[in-house]
Write an enzyme that holds these catalytic residues in place. Structure first.
Site, PDB file in Angstrom:
ATOM      1  N   LYS A  10     -95.569  44.396 -12.859  1.00 43.65           N
ATOM      2  CA  LYS A  10     -96.570  45.433 -13.194  1.00 43.65           C
ATOM      3  C   LYS A  10     -96.453  46.822 -12.473  1.00 43.65           C
ATOM      4  CE  LYS A  10     -99.662  42.493 -11.680  1.00 43.65           C
ATOM      5  NZ  LYS A  10     -98.995  41.226 -11.184  1.00 43.65           N
ATOM      6  N   ARG A  30    -109.030  40.220 -11.667  1.00 38.60           N
ATOM      7  CA  ARG A  30    -108.050  39.102 -11.206  1.00 38.60           C
ATOM      8  C   ARG A  30    -109.212  37.846 -11.448  1.00 38.60           C
ATOM      9  NH1 ARG A  30    -103.780  41.519  -7.839  1.00 38.60           N
ATOM     10  NH2 ARG A  30    -102.221  39.845  -7.271  1.00 38.60           N
ATOM     11  N   ARG A  45     -87.358  40.730  -3.226  1.00 37.92           N
ATOM     12  CA  ARG A  45     -88.114  41.685  -2.716  1.00 37.92           C
ATOM     13  C   ARG A  45     -88.711  41.614  -1.365  1.00 37.92           C
ATOM     14  NH1 ARG A  45     -93.687  42.836  -6.019  1.00 37.92           N
ATOM     15  NH2 ARG A  45     -94.573  41.511  -4.513  1.00 37.92           N
ATOM     16  N   ARG A 101     -93.330  42.901   3.152  1.00 34.48           N
ATOM     17  CA  ARG A 101     -94.790  42.406   2.775  1.00 34.48           C
ATOM     18  C   ARG A 101     -94.696  40.801   3.403  1.00 34.48           C
ATOM     19  NH1 ARG A 101     -96.826  43.665  -3.163  1.00 34.48           N
ATOM     20  NH2 ARG A 101     -97.840  41.938  -2.834  1.00 34.48           N
ATOM     21  N   ARG A 136    -100.001  32.471  -4.148  1.00 33.87           N
ATOM     22  CA  ARG A 136    -100.270  33.231  -4.711  1.00 33.87           C
ATOM     23  C   ARG A 136    -100.042  32.973  -6.591  1.00 33.87           C
ATOM     24  NH1 ARG A 136     -96.327  37.505  -2.817  1.00 33.87           N
ATOM     25  NH2 ARG A 136     -96.860  38.823  -4.397  1.00 33.87           N
TER      26      ARG A 136
HETATM   27  P1  ADP Z   1     -98.740  40.806  -6.475  1.00 37.30           P
HETATM   28  O1  ADP Z   1     -99.216  41.146  -8.013  1.00 37.30           O
HETATM   29  O2  ADP Z   1     -97.308  40.983  -6.344  1.00 37.30           O
HETATM   30  O3  ADP Z   1     -99.714  39.550  -5.748  1.00 37.30           O
HETATM   31  P2  ADP Z   1    -100.630  42.739  -5.495  1.00 37.30           P
HETATM   32  O4  ADP Z   1    -100.222  44.238  -4.836  1.00 37.30           O
HETATM   33  O5  ADP Z   1    -101.341  43.008  -6.761  1.00 37.30           O
HETATM   34  O6  ADP Z   1     -99.296  42.138  -5.495  1.00 37.30           O
HETATM   35  O7  ADP Z   1    -101.568  42.115  -4.695  1.00 37.30           O
HETATM   36  C1  ADP Z   1    -101.379  41.606  -3.214  1.00 37.30           C
HETATM   37  C2  ADP Z   1    -102.701  40.855  -2.644  1.00 37.30           C
HETATM   38  O8  ADP Z   1    -103.782  41.730  -2.619  1.00 37.30           O
HETATM   39  C3  ADP Z   1    -103.224  39.802  -3.413  1.00 37.30           C
HETATM   40  O9  ADP Z   1    -102.406  38.505  -2.957  1.00 37.30           O
HETATM   41  C4  ADP Z   1    -104.864  39.736  -3.013  1.00 37.30           C
HETATM   42  O10 ADP Z   1    -104.674  39.110  -1.644  1.00 37.30           O
HETATM   43  C5  ADP Z   1    -105.111  41.198  -2.990  1.00 37.30           C
HETATM   44  N1  ADP Z   1    -105.527  41.712  -4.140  1.00 37.30           N
HETATM   45  C6  ADP Z   1    -104.924  42.527  -4.846  1.00 37.30           C
HETATM   46  N2  ADP Z   1    -105.913  42.917  -6.200  1.00 37.30           N
HETATM   47  C7  ADP Z   1    -106.869  41.986  -5.922  1.00 37.30           C
HETATM   48  C8  ADP Z   1    -108.093  41.778  -6.694  1.00 37.30           C
HETATM   49  N3  ADP Z   1    -108.084  42.439  -7.778  1.00 37.30           N
HETATM   50  N4  ADP Z   1    -108.903  40.638  -6.287  1.00 37.30           N
HETATM   51  C9  ADP Z   1    -108.451  40.071  -5.133  1.00 37.30           C
HETATM   52  N5  ADP Z   1    -107.326  40.202  -4.291  1.00 37.30           N
HETATM   53  C10 ADP Z   1    -106.774  41.198  -4.675  1.00 37.30           C
END
Ligand code: ADP
Length: 190
Positions: free
Chosen positions: A14, A89, A128, A134, A146
């Site tokens: 994404k 989400r 990654r 991370r 996740r």
């Molecule tokens: P990825 O898609 O690789 O998991 P993101 O950067 O989108 O990476 O998200 C990393 C973390 O940030 C998630 O595992 C969660 O803990 C938090 N997070 C991001 N966006 C949201 C959201 N919309 N609602 C709840 N937690 C979120």
């Protein structure tokens, strides 16, 4: 406005695809993950609270991410449109987003869902993790958590947007350019 939900599990690509689309369509990129990592880097109160939750691979509470998105939308009313990456989400987040956009007299144009299978995702995220620094990419059990959070809480949003006739599924395996071309095709036929 062109408002796109770029959807898919962790590691689906994404972020990479958002970077291309924001230039191609002059949209604003709204990644809740990036915003939260920015808060952590700055050591804000929100960042301190978010860090342990994110490091475990759990989701941040809905009200926290919804208010983050609300304040950014309100400050960018002149944008041509937004790419929502990693938001919504949960169903609560999706309902709130619809309400917020409705108040601004706009709506989600489409949900583009990148499909990638779980084993490929785990492989990509571990790879990654070697360079991203991370914590949530560093260990296979956190990655699995996740993906499980995604399958339990986030994947049902496909049904939410299907009911609105907005879901377009795209195969997320192949070259970056080939996937970008498929996304552009889906956007251009709107
Ligand atoms: P990825 O898609 O690789 O998991 P993101 O950067 O989108 O990476 O998200 C990393 C973390 O940030 C998630 O595992 C969660 O803990 C938090 N997070 C991001 N966006 C949201 C959201 N919309 N609602 C709840 N937690 C979120």
């Amino acid at each position: 406005m062109l408002n796109i939900v770029l959807f898919g599990p962790p590691g689906a690509g994404k972020g990479t695809q958002s970077q291309l689309l924001i230039d191609q369509y002059h949209l604003m990129h709204l990644s809740t993950g990036d915003i939260l990592r920015g808060e952590i880097a700055q050591g804000t109160e929100l960042g301190l609270k978010a860090k342990s939750i994110m490091d475990r691979g759990d989701l941040i509470p809905d009200e926290v991410v919804i208010s983050m998105i609300r304040s950014i939308l309100e400050k960018n009313l002149n944008a041509k449109g937004f790419i929502f990456d990693g938001f919504p989400r949960t169903t609560t987040q999706a309902e709130s987003l619809d309400e917020m956009l409705d108040e601004l007299n706009t709506s989600i144009s489409t949900m583009l869902s990148l499909d990638v299978d779980d084993d490929e995702l785990t492989k990509r995220l571990l790879e990654r993790g070697k360079s991203s620094g991370r914590a949530d990419d560093a260990n296979e059990s956190i990655i699995r958590n996740r993906i499980q959070e995604y399958n339990n809480k986030t994947a049902p949003l496909k049904e939410f947007y299907t009911q609105q006739n907005k879901l377009q599924s795209i195969e997320g395996v192949g070259s970056i350019d080939a996937i970008n071309a498929k996304l552009c095709e889906a956007i251009d036929q709107l």
